[in-house]
Design an enzyme around this catalytic site. Structure first.
Site, short mmCIF file in Angstrom:
data_model
loop_
_atom_site.label_atom_id
_atom_site.label_comp_id
_atom_site.label_asym_id
_atom_site.label_seq_id
_atom_site.Cartn_x
_atom_site.Cartn_y
_atom_site.Cartn_z
N SER A 1 3.95 2.36 8.90
CA SER A 1 3.59 1.15 8.16
C SER A 1 4.81 0.27 7.98
O SER A 1 5.89 0.74 7.64
CB SER A 1 3.01 1.51 6.79
OG SER A 1 1.75 2.10 6.94
N HIS B 1 0.82 -1.22 0.00
CA HIS B 1 0.00 0.00 0.00
C HIS B 1 0.86 1.27 0.00
O HIS B 1 0.37 2.35 -0.33
CB HIS B 1 -0.96 -0.01 1.20
CG HIS B 1 -0.27 0.25 2.51
ND1 HIS B 1 0.11 -0.76 3.36
CD2 HIS B 1 0.09 1.40 3.14
CE1 HIS B 1 0.67 -0.25 4.45
NE2 HIS B 1 0.67 1.07 4.33
N GLU C 1 -1.15 -8.36 2.74
CA GLU C 1 0.06 -7.75 2.20
C GLU C 1 1.30 -8.62 2.42
O GLU C 1 2.22 -8.58 1.61
CB GLU C 1 0.27 -6.37 2.83
CG GLU C 1 -0.83 -5.39 2.43
CD GLU C 1 -0.50 -3.97 2.81
OE1 GLU C 1 -0.83 -3.07 2.03
OE2 GLU C 1 0.09 -3.75 3.89
N CYS D 1 43.16 53.96 -22.18
CA CYS D 1 42.31 55.08 -22.56
C CYS D 1 41.14 54.64 -23.43
O CYS D 1 40.15 55.35 -23.56
CB CYS D 1 43.14 56.15 -23.27
SG CYS D 1 43.94 55.57 -24.77
N HIS E 1 44.65 58.42 -30.08
CA HIS E 1 44.40 58.94 -28.74
C HIS E 1 42.90 59.15 -28.57
O HIS E 1 42.28 59.89 -29.34
CB HIS E 1 45.13 60.26 -28.51
CG HIS E 1 46.60 60.19 -28.79
ND1 HIS E 1 47.48 59.52 -27.97
CD2 HIS E 1 47.35 60.70 -29.81
CE1 HIS E 1 48.70 59.63 -28.46
NE2 HIS E 1 48.66 60.33 -29.58
#
EC number: 3.4.21.-
Length: 992
Positions: free
Chosen positions: A262, A221, A230, A651, A724
């Site tokens: 169980s 189950h 079972e 730069c 530049h």
């Protein structure tokens, strides 16, 4: 004095007066008395004798250590085995010794000694010179009969098999194995399976419940199967006692049994068994009418049972957690904390699940089968329809961190090609044509029609076809022979460019200034790494000279200090002009025979060059715009009243800062991180305009809105072959040419290989200076282990600069720098460690050869191998590009020299190589001499410290004299004060 005249000569007569001696005695003062001063020669003799004693003791200790080392049998055996063991590679590209046995090592050592003795005997003439009579063993050509066997050369007699006698095991009881297995399972919690009749399996494990260790069966189950019985007692009763044998029971009441219990097994020791079943064992199944139910018994009405398996929420979380923990992200850069509630986490998981796998119930098989049976196109339509039906929910989900990426993934994967009409028109025009170019167009069109659903193989095929078409088109281009300079006109636009980002009212404040927002916060990645702060209180003089690899330029930053005198103020408006260059072929760029005007220098109406004028400086601004009046944008207000200037060689960062103006605020983080982590490390200092344009193109692919970003003004210095990028501090130097490119889209044209232009190879600086810095850093660090370790950890590619000279390689090998590099990088990056291994192997080959040209030839032959390995190495270190360029130079030089030799010419650079090698040797010898002298000085310091420690002190005047001599010696040799870390001036000895 009296005189006597003899004739005409005057002769003086001496004085006959005799003075009496005085009996007075002068007293002698203590200051005038002699002092006993120790002899300097005696002091030096004492020092020398003490130094000789210490050296003798040191040599005696070394001799005893060597004797003990030679007499240690274990160490000698290990050394002998390691000496004759071969090196082999491991699976993880490592190296290890394949150790021989002691007998094999001794046999090899004996063979080497025997061979060496035979050679010595032969060279010393220890052999007998005599003739030997004998019979040559020749095969007879006469055929004679004989026996013929079928044995081949591989035949071996079959070895006799020896029968192994198995030891009889001790007699144990039949359940011994079962008890051992259950004992291990009870301690570790492992699952045990019992196979009963007809292949049925029963699973048992031991769990901690209610303060006890209890056996637990897996019942049907729990998996969603409901049956009347079972567990069958008849098939399990045999091993139930053994299972209970290793359980530890405690007092558990029936009221304690609840959900999750169980399958728990109890025997007659528990009250649960005696009160709820007639069987000797009780397995919990659930409750019926308030009474516990035994799973070993048959139950007629299963609907009345309240099963005690885990509740659905716990089962769901257990499965979700199991898979969640198996699939963590591969990147871990922080420690996780609990910042959201379980409810919020569940909402996120459900949103992602329903977005990719939309179902009504995850436990419904039909919902899953519905998605399984959909085709790929139907699945995409299904996702799109599902997303459209839940638009309001998606608006809420997008506020969750990261959910917008999930939505973008779904939209991208389900998108379709909307321009099918265009694709169909291409099909109509190219059908029925079988030429190569038409077939290539068809393959490309097929891949574009499929859109996101295209496969990787189709994309690869389309890319190859596009490459083939591009190569064909390039081969068929023609250039005009018209004189370009006669007709070249490239006037500057009188109107300024319109930048939508600066015109949008939503991005301007009440004063009309640009609002950076999130862009300003993320721009710190630029200012923190590649800009330096200008402190006005320290003056601007140190920022005036802006150096570049081939020259220098003066900034107008000094004009920020405004004089109140009109005459002096007018003088500040005058610039310093460089030599003005006319328009030449280096000023223009062409493609397909036509001028590419944005990539050319600006001219006047008559075709003469337009020269740059004085640019006045401003504070805290970004200046953009190349045509018309410049636009001034306030820098991000992250730090008030701070001024920044780009570091030398960086730069070009002003270009990326100008692009950031047009980047969307939510993408500013990705943009700045890509520039910092990917673009700048590859560009380095002073990159070429070709590389800068390529980097700008890469950024526009991810951020298309930056294509129309305005650029700062770019000045072209043809004399120094430098460009530049002008910032807010202007330029006091005037007379440069001006580049016309005004937007990023125009600058990207420099990245085209088809563009014929000298300016795309100009430096925005220079590589030679960087290479010289790397070589100098390497040479000065060879004999300094601490500095070399820093280089190996932070910038390991600098060691590739040693390829310029065999002497540098040999000295690095002797100092064991290659071995240290392998140790540092073998666990970090195997490719870098492989470079050091190849350098070590190359140095061994170079050291075995004494001819310089042959040594350089060996280095050139290995350069291609280094290049292939360098492609797979990390590219973050600054010397990566320099090392790659050095290897490229060797490869190209080797190819050109080979071609010259094939054509019958000779390389004329032999003397140049020899002169360069001599210069490097002088640098190495100077470093070695300095290190030797430092060693002697430290040795003398140690002796003096020993003398002072053991009580043989000197007077203060002698100590001061020694310290003064030692300090002068350090200054003139090391150029460094031994007391303080500050550098001292170079000492020059006075002329004698």
């Amino acid at each position: 004095m009296a005189t006597i005249m003899i004739g005409s000569m005057a002769i003086s007569v001496p004085n006959t007066h005799v003075s009496c001696a005085s009996n007075s005695v002068m007293p002698v003062q203590a200051v005038q008395m002699a002092k006993q001063v120790p002899s300097a020669r005696g002091v030096l003799y004492t020092l020398k004798r003490e130094g000789s004693t210490q050296v003798h003791k040191h040599e005696e200790a070394l001799r005893k250590f060597q004797e003990a080392f030679d007499q240690d049998v274990g160490i000698q055996r290990r050394l002998l085995v390691n000496k004759h063991s071969s090196i082999q590679s491991t699976k993880k590209n490592g190296l290890t010794l394949r150790r021989l046995t002691l007998e094999q090592a001794r046999a090899k050592e004996a063979a080497i000694a025997r061979r060496k003795q035979e050679e010595e005997d032969f060279l010393n003439g220890k052999y007998e010179q005599q003739f030997y009579a004998g019979v040559s063993a020749t095969k007879s050509m006469k055929f004679e009969g004989g026996s013929v066997g079928f044995r081949t050369k591989y035949w071996r007699p079959t070895p006799k098999k020896t029968k192994e006698r198995r030891a009889t095991s001790q007699c144990r009881k039949p359940t011994y194995v079962l008890e051992e297995v259950l004992s291990i399972a009870s301690k570790s919690g492992k699952l045990v399976e019992f196979i009963t009749g007809k292949g049925k399996r029963v699973k048992v494990c031991y769990v901690r419940k209610h303060g006890a260790i209890l056996p637990k069966f897996s019942l049907p189950h729990e998996e969603g199967k409901y049956i009347h019985q079972e567990l069958q007692y008849a098939s399990t009763y045999e091993f139930l006692p053994y299972i209970c044998m290793f359980a530890k029971y405690k007092s558990i009441n029936a009221d304690d049994i609840t959900y999750g219990d169980s399958g728990l097994l109890f025997d007659e020791r528990s009250s649960l068994t005696t009160n709820h079943t007639k069987l000797p064992y009780f397995v919990v199944r659930g409750r019926r009418n308030g009474k516990l139910v035994n799973a070993l018994e048959v139950v007629e009405n299963m609907e009345d049972i309240q099963h005690y398996s885990q509740n659905p929420e716990a089962q769901f979380f257990r499965g979700w957690k199991k898979v969640f923990d198996k699939m963590p992200p591969h990147v871990e850069n922080h420690e996780c904390t609990t910042d959201f509630t379980n409810e919020q986490c569940g909402e996120l998981a459900a949103a992602i699940s329903q977005s990719i796998f939309p179902v009504k119930k995850l436990s419904c098989k039909q919902c899953r089968q519905h998605i399984k049976h959909l085709s790929w196109e139907e699945y995409k339509q299904f996702l799109l329809a599902h997303m459209g039906c839940h638009g309001p929910e998606w608006e809420t989900f997008q506020e969750i961190d990261g959910m917008r990426y999930v939505k973008r993934v779904i939209e991208t994967s389900t998108a379709e090609n909307a321009s099918l009409q265009t694709s169909l028109e291409i099909v109509r025009l190219t059908q029925n044509y079988k030429s190569t170019h038409m077939l290539q167009i068809q393959d490309i069109n097929k891949a574009l029609m499929k859109g996101p659903s295209v496969t990787q193989s189709e994309l690869e095929q389309a890319s190859k076809q596009l490459l083939a078409m591009t190569q064909w088109w390039k081969n068929h281009m023609t250039l005009t022979d018209e004189d370009a300079l006669k007709v070249f006109r490239n006037k500057r636009s009188s109107k300024a460019l319109l930048n939508p980002s600066l015109l949008c009212d939503n991005q301007l404040d009440k004063n009309g200034n640009f609002v950076w927002g999130e862009r300003g916060r993320h721009s710190k990645r630029f200012f923190a790494n590649y800009f330096e702060e200008v402190v006005p209180s320290e003056g601007y003089s140190k920022y005036v000279i802006r150096k570049n690899p081939n020259g220098q330029r003066e900034l107008a930053i000094g004009s920020l200090i405004v004089p109140l005198d009109f005459e002096r103020a007018r003088m500040a408006l005058q610039g310093k002009s460089v030599t003005r260059e006319p328009i030449t072929m280096s000023c223009i760029s062409r493609q397909d025979g036509n001028f590419v005007y944005p990539c050319c220098c600006v001219t006047h109406d008559d075709g003469k060059a337009f020269y740059s004028e004085l640019r006045s400086p401003t504070k805290r601004h970004l200046v953009i715009g190349t045509s018309g009046d410049p636009k001034y944008i306030d820098l991000p207000a992250t730090d008030a009243d701070r001024m920044y200037i780009a570091k030398e060689g960086f730069c070009y960062l002003n270009i990326f800062l100008a692009m950031l103006v047009n980047v969307n605020e939510d993408e500013a983080k990705d943009f700045t991180k890509m520039v910092r982590d990917v673009i700048v490390p590859r560009l380095g200092k002073w990159p070429t305009m070709l590389d800068v344009a390529t980097a700008a193109y890469m950024l526009t692919v991810f951020h298309p809105e930056t294509r129309n970003a305005e650029l700062p003004r770019i000045l072209v210095d043809h004399a120094c072959q430098t460009m530049h990028v002008i910032d807010s501090f202007g330029s006091l130097t005037v007379g440069y040419h001006v580049l016309k490119a005004g937007t990023v889209n125009q600058l990207i044209q420099f990245a085209s290989n088809d563009l014929q232009s000298e300016m795309k190879f100009y430096r925005v600086g220079g590589e030679v200076q960087q290479r010289m810095k790397c070589e100098t850093a390497l040479i000065t660090s060879i004999f300094k282990p601490k500095r070399m370790i820093q280089i190996l950890e932070n910038d390991p590619y600098i060691l590739l600069m040693g390829l310029v000279s065999p002497s540098i390689l040999i000295h690095m090998y002797r100092m064991k720098h290659f071995e240290k590099g392998v140790e540092l990088w073998i666990s970090k990056e195997h490719s870098v460690a492989k470079i050091f291994i190849i350098l070590e192997q190359l140095t061994k080959r170079v050291a075995a050869n004494d001819v310089l040209l042959e040594q350089l030839e060996m280095i050139s032959e290995t350069s291609e191998r280094f290049m292939s390995i360098l492609e797979d190495c990390p590219q973050a270190p600054h010397s990566y590009k320099t090392a790659k360029d050095l290897l490229t130079m060797y490869i190209e030089r080797k190819a050109s020299n080979n071609q010259l030799v094939e054509n019958g010419f000779v390389d004329m650079n032999d003397k140049l190589y020899m002169a360069y090698e001599k210069n490097l040797l002088r640098s190495l010898e100077a470093g070695m001499a300095r290190i030797k002298l430092v060693g002697k000085i430290f040795y003398n310091m140690a002796i003096e410290k020993i003398c002072s420690t053991y009580g043989e002190m000197f007077d203060k005047e002698s100590c001061r004299r020694k310290q003064r001599i030692f300090r002068k010696l350090c200054e003139c040799v090391l150029h460094e004060c031994p007391v303080t870390p500050k550098k001292c001036k170079k000492y020059t000895f006075p002329k004698m």
